[in-house]
Design a protein around this motif. Sequence first.
Motif, PDB file in Angstrom:
ATOM      1  N   ALA A   1       1.071  -1.204   0.047  1.00 10.88           N
ATOM      2  CA  ALA A   1      -0.196  -0.229   0.082  1.00 10.88           C
ATOM      3  C   ALA A   1       1.031   1.049  -0.251  1.00 10.88           C
ATOM      4  O   ALA A   1       0.305   2.525  -0.885  1.00 10.88           O
ATOM      5  CB  ALA A   1      -1.139   0.479   0.875  1.00 10.88           C
ATOM      6  N   ASP A   2       1.883   1.151   1.145  1.00 11.94           N
ATOM      7  CA  ASP A   2       2.923   2.598   0.512  1.00 11.94           C
ATOM      8  C   ASP A   2       3.487   2.174  -0.107  1.00 11.94           C
ATOM      9  O   ASP A   2       3.603   3.267  -0.980  1.00 11.94           O
ATOM     10  CB  ASP A   2       4.339   2.323   1.973  1.00 11.94           C
ATOM     11  N   PHE A   3       3.975   0.823  -0.783  1.00 10.10           N
ATOM     12  CA  PHE A   3       4.852   1.643  -2.695  1.00 10.10           C
ATOM     13  C   PHE A   3       3.825   2.088  -3.239  1.00 10.10           C
ATOM     14  O   PHE A   3       3.768   3.097  -4.571  1.00 10.10           O
ATOM     15  CB  PHE A   3       4.856   0.337  -3.253  1.00 10.10           C
ATOM     16  N   ASP A   4       2.213   1.294  -4.126  1.00  7.34           N
ATOM     17  CA  ASP A   4       1.317   2.056  -4.653  1.00  7.34           C
ATOM     18  C   ASP A   4       0.684   3.463  -4.259  1.00  7.34           C
ATOM     19  O   ASP A   4       0.898   4.619  -5.267  1.00  7.34           O
ATOM     20  CB  ASP A   4       0.331   1.042  -4.244  1.00  7.34           C
ATOM     21  N   ALA A   5       0.968   4.224  -2.907  1.00  7.03           N
ATOM     22  CA  ALA A   5       0.888   5.139  -3.151  1.00  7.03           C
ATOM     23  C   ALA A   5       1.717   6.269  -3.285  1.00  7.03           C
ATOM     24  O   ALA A   5       0.709   7.730  -4.212  1.00  7.03           O
ATOM     25  CB  ALA A   5       0.821   5.581  -1.431  1.00  7.03           C
ATOM     26  N   VAL A   6       3.403   5.485  -2.939  1.00  8.40           N
ATOM     27  CA  VAL A   6       3.409   6.500  -3.823  1.00  8.40           C
ATOM     28  C   VAL A   6       3.693   6.797  -5.746  1.00  8.40           C
ATOM     29  O   VAL A   6       4.124   7.544  -5.934  1.00  8.40           O
ATOM     30  CB  VAL A   6       5.488   6.532  -3.772  1.00  8.40           C
TER      31      VAL A   6
ATOM     32  N   ILE B   1      -0.047  16.019   0.091  1.00  9.23           N
ATOM     33  CA  ILE B   1       0.346  17.155   1.247  1.00  9.23           C
ATOM     34  C   ILE B   1      -0.336  17.471   2.291  1.00  9.23           C
ATOM     35  O   ILE B   1      -0.763  17.171   3.381  1.00  9.23           O
ATOM     36  CB  ILE B   1       1.475  18.660   1.165  1.00  9.23           C
ATOM     37  N   GLU B   2      -1.544  18.126   1.549  1.00  9.75           N
ATOM     38  CA  GLU B   2      -2.869  18.589   2.451  1.00  9.75           C
ATOM     39  C   GLU B   2      -3.535  17.047   3.192  1.00  9.75           C
ATOM     40  O   GLU B   2      -3.911  17.658   5.023  1.00  9.75           O
ATOM     41  CB  GLU B   2      -3.510  19.364   1.555  1.00  9.75           C
ATOM     42  N   ALA B   3      -3.441  16.353   2.669  1.00 13.51           N
ATOM     43  CA  ALA B   3      -4.253  15.465   3.133  1.00 13.51           C
ATOM     44  C   ALA B   3      -3.803  14.798   4.217  1.00 13.51           C
ATOM     45  O   ALA B   3      -4.210  14.782   5.248  1.00 13.51           O
ATOM     46  CB  ALA B   3      -4.393  13.888   2.338  1.00 13.51           C
ATOM     47  N   PHE B   4      -1.843  14.711   4.584  1.00 16.61           N
ATOM     48  CA  PHE B   4      -1.429  14.426   5.471  1.00 16.61           C
ATOM     49  C   PHE B   4      -1.303  15.070   6.399  1.00 16.61           C
ATOM     50  O   PHE B   4      -1.665  14.466   7.298  1.00 16.61           O
ATOM     51  CB  PHE B   4       0.127  14.352   4.732  1.00 16.61           C
ATOM     52  N   GLU B   5      -1.118  16.247   6.080  1.00 18.03           N
ATOM     53  CA  GLU B   5      -1.288  17.308   7.384  1.00 18.03           C
ATOM     54  C   GLU B   5      -2.741  16.621   8.189  1.00 18.03           C
ATOM     55  O   GLU B   5      -2.521  17.206   9.189  1.00 18.03           O
ATOM     56  CB  GLU B   5      -1.457  18.545   6.418  1.00 18.03           C
ATOM     57  N   ALA B   6      -3.720  17.041   7.311  1.00 17.08           N
ATOM     58  CA  ALA B   6      -5.049  17.298   7.984  1.00 17.08           C
ATOM     59  C   ALA B   6      -4.909  16.021   9.097  1.00 17.08           C
ATOM     60  O   ALA B   6      -5.435  15.639   9.664  1.00 17.08           O
ATOM     61  CB  ALA B   6      -6.059  16.958   7.307  1.00 17.08           C
ATOM     62  N   ARG B   7      -4.616  14.750   8.444  1.00 17.19           N
ATOM     63  CA  ARG B   7      -5.427  13.103   8.906  1.00 17.19           C
ATOM     64  C   ARG B   7      -4.076  12.961  10.521  1.00 17.19           C
ATOM     65  O   ARG B   7      -4.074  12.587  11.113  1.00 17.19           O
ATOM     66  CB  ARG B   7      -4.757  12.140   7.654  1.00 17.19           C
ATOM     67  N   TRP B   8      -2.481  13.576  10.237  1.00 17.63           N
ATOM     68  CA  TRP B   8      -2.160  13.486  11.374  1.00 17.63           C
ATOM     69  C   TRP B   8      -2.217  14.587  12.367  1.00 17.63           C
ATOM     70  O   TRP B   8      -2.412  14.169  13.660  1.00 17.63           O
ATOM     71  CB  TRP B   8      -0.226  14.053  10.740  1.00 17.63           C
TER      72      TRP B   8
ATOM     73  N   ASN C   1      13.649   5.578  10.545  1.00 22.16           N
ATOM     74  CA  ASN C   1      13.365   4.792  11.845  1.00 22.16           C
ATOM     75  C   ASN C   1      12.628   5.035  12.744  1.00 22.16           C
ATOM     76  O   ASN C   1      12.285   4.255  14.017  1.00 22.16           O
ATOM     77  CB  ASN C   1      15.053   4.367  12.934  1.00 22.16           C
ATOM     78  N   LYS C   2      11.187   6.181  12.528  1.00 20.58           N
ATOM     79  CA  LYS C   2      10.773   6.268  13.506  1.00 20.58           C
ATOM     80  C   LYS C   2       9.182   5.162  13.096  1.00 20.58           C
ATOM     81  O   LYS C   2       9.256   4.620  12.012  1.00 20.58           O
ATOM     82  CB  LYS C   2      10.211   8.145  13.515  1.00 20.58           C
ATOM     83  N   LEU C   3       8.603   5.577  13.931  1.00 17.58           N
ATOM     84  CA  LEU C   3       6.692   4.732  13.308  1.00 17.58           C
ATOM     85  C   LEU C   3       6.146   4.736  12.496  1.00 17.58           C
ATOM     86  O   LEU C   3       5.702   3.945  11.799  1.00 17.58           O
ATOM     87  CB  LEU C   3       5.840   4.763  15.000  1.00 17.58           C
ATOM     88  N   LEU C   4       6.269   6.053  12.291  1.00 17.87           N
ATOM     89  CA  LEU C   4       5.482   6.429  10.866  1.00 17.87           C
ATOM     90  C   LEU C   4       7.176   7.316  10.080  1.00 17.87           C
ATOM     91  O   LEU C   4       7.725   8.116  10.420  1.00 17.87           O
ATOM     92  CB  LEU C   4       4.643   7.469  10.770  1.00 17.87           C
ATOM     93  N   THR C   5       6.819   6.773   9.204  1.00 19.23           N
ATOM     94  CA  THR C   5       8.234   6.984   8.090  1.00 19.23           C
ATOM     95  C   THR C   5       7.713   8.395   6.360  1.00 19.23           C
ATOM     96  O   THR C   5       7.166   7.232   6.106  1.00 19.23           O
ATOM     97  CB  THR C   5       9.443   5.967   8.185  1.00 19.23           C
TER      98      THR C   5
ATOM     99  N   GLN D   1       0.765   5.579   6.032  1.00 24.09           N
ATOM    100  CA  GLN D   1       1.142   4.476   7.221  1.00 24.09           C
ATOM    101  C   GLN D   1      -0.740   5.178   7.974  1.00 24.09           C
ATOM    102  O   GLN D   1      -0.181   4.453   9.320  1.00 24.09           O
ATOM    103  CB  GLN D   1       2.180   5.056   7.446  1.00 24.09           C
ATOM    104  N   VAL D   2      -0.622   6.341   7.976  1.00 23.06           N
ATOM    105  CA  VAL D   2      -1.507   6.540   9.036  1.00 23.06           C
ATOM    106  C   VAL D   2      -2.532   6.034   9.214  1.00 23.06           C
ATOM    107  O   VAL D   2      -3.422   6.005  10.313  1.00 23.06           O
ATOM    108  CB  VAL D   2      -2.580   8.327   8.821  1.00 23.06           C
ATOM    109  N   ASP D   3      -3.472   5.484   7.994  1.00 23.44           N
ATOM    110  CA  ASP D   3      -4.456   4.268   8.049  1.00 23.44           C
ATOM    111  C   ASP D   3      -3.552   2.963   9.415  1.00 23.44           C
ATOM    112  O   ASP D   3      -4.851   2.142   9.247  1.00 23.44           O
ATOM    113  CB  ASP D   3      -4.299   3.883   7.193  1.00 23.44           C
ATOM    114  N   ARG D   4      -2.852   2.763   9.472  1.00 22.34           N
ATOM    115  CA  ARG D   4      -2.108   1.783  10.231  1.00 22.34           C
ATOM    116  C   ARG D   4      -1.370   1.767  11.055  1.00 22.34           C
ATOM    117  O   ARG D   4      -0.968   1.048  12.083  1.00 22.34           O
ATOM    118  CB  ARG D   4      -2.208   0.549   9.003  1.00 22.34           C
ATOM    119  N   MET D   5      -2.040   2.993  12.276  1.00 20.46           N
ATOM    120  CA  MET D   5      -1.069   3.635  12.757  1.00 20.46           C
ATOM    121  C   MET D   5      -1.868   2.311  14.114  1.00 20.46           C
ATOM    122  O   MET D   5      -0.463   1.904  15.299  1.00 20.46           O
ATOM    123  CB  MET D   5      -1.380   4.798  13.158  1.00 20.46           C
ATOM    124  N   ASP D   6      -2.751   2.122  14.307  1.00 16.16           N
ATOM    125  CA  ASP D   6      -3.062   1.332  15.179  1.00 16.16           C
ATOM    126  C   ASP D   6      -2.425   0.048  15.571  1.00 16.16           C
ATOM    127  O   ASP D   6      -1.905  -0.245  16.356  1.00 16.16           O
ATOM    128  CB  ASP D   6      -4.890   1.122  15.645  1.00 16.16           C
ATOM    129  N   GLU D   7      -2.100  -0.621  14.030  1.00 14.27           N
ATOM    130  CA  GLU D   7      -1.443  -1.643  14.285  1.00 14.27           C
ATOM    131  C   GLU D   7      -0.220  -0.839  14.482  1.00 14.27           C
ATOM    132  O   GLU D   7       0.480  -2.426  15.583  1.00 14.27           O
ATOM    133  CB  GLU D   7      -1.520  -2.297  12.630  1.00 14.27           C
TER     134      GLU D   7
END
Length: 380
Positions: free
Chosen positions: A24-29, A45-52, A192-196, A250-256
């Motif tokens: 899913a990450d590769f597809d998104a990029v 960028i705007e979507a990532f900012e809003a979701r995070w 190396n962060k939880l979300l990269t 990755q925001v979508d799978r933060m719980d995991e």
Amino acid sequence: MNPSGVSHHPESLIPVNEPLLTEADFDAVMQALRSGWISGAGPHIEAFEARWAAYCGRKHGIALANGTVALQVAVALLDLQAGDEVIMPTFTIISCALPVVLAGAVPVLVDSDPQTWTMDVSQVEARITSRTRAIMPVHIYGHPVDMDPLLEVAERYHLRVVEDAAEAHGADYRGHRIGSFGESSCFSFYANKLLTTGEGGMLMVDDDALAERARRLRNLGFQPARRFLHAELGFNYRLTNMQAALGLAQVDRMDEIVARKRRMGQAYTERLSEVAGLELQVQQPWARSVFWMFGLVLSGDTGIDAEEFASRLKARGVETRPFFLGMHEQPVLREMGLFDGEVYPVAERIARGGLYLPSGLGLDDAQIDQVCQAVREALA
Ligand SMILES: Cc1ncc(COP(=O)(O)O)c(C=O)c1O
């Protein structure tokens, strides 16, 4: 280290950290790349900012090139004058002191709490002077700082708070998400962060005017009304749309991701807490750590220091990293006349006796067992 600085390891070495990316990450990029939005503007960028921002419970997110410049923009928003002071832990990365020093201001240090290794909040008030403007708490290795007493002191002395949440994505303090405290919060999205996002960072604020100014500072001080007209000196600290797409996925799978890190933390804690000679970061009842890195500190009676311990672990196939070295022990800062004669016993002890074990998202139970076995052997 490989070019991303995360790990370089022969097959037999358990790496200290490896990113865990998915299809899913590769597809998104690829989708971002194909869209043609490949620089520092675009819908991802705007979507990532809003979701995070929503994930952290903040109103605004401003995506930036890395965590260090997120702190720099946060510090720029403080409008420090020469000689102003910012209180921070000595035990942290130089990214915290750097923007303060570059602004002509002075980092003022406190020692670490011996259990959590985060700043000892009880030392903050004694360090406040008429020049103090802000406090910068840092959630070391994913464990939250004791925020309530810190915010109480900040309020009483009218100090601003810049939260360095670079290591604590998804952690919480008394039920509140890390990244939601104080005037501003900063994240790193290094590999190396939880979300990269590879390299990347984000500044979070609730105040509309601060958000607008941070967006201008990110983008060379361009003004929405008239491009190429500058009222303030800014930077080019933009994150690319492709990086934002990677983060967004990755925001979508933060719980995991968070659950996985906490399982790792629990597994290490169960296996190592009874081992003589080791001190672990003690999770407090008011905190839920995300165990960004699983650290340990050797007690004096083991007769070895972290360097020797690291080489013994490496010989047993386990990669490690040393702890931070306090800001008061940094030659570049001391040469500026800072921290003369200052001593911080807890930070000095953990810097010399501490290292962190493999803590990547891809680590499995068998590897954790192998690491713990190596730890016991290396101490024997
Ligand atoms: C506590 C802390 N603050 C800031 C940073 C800086 O982040 P970056 O490496 O993205 O510049 C880091 C980096 O790991 C960090 O650990």
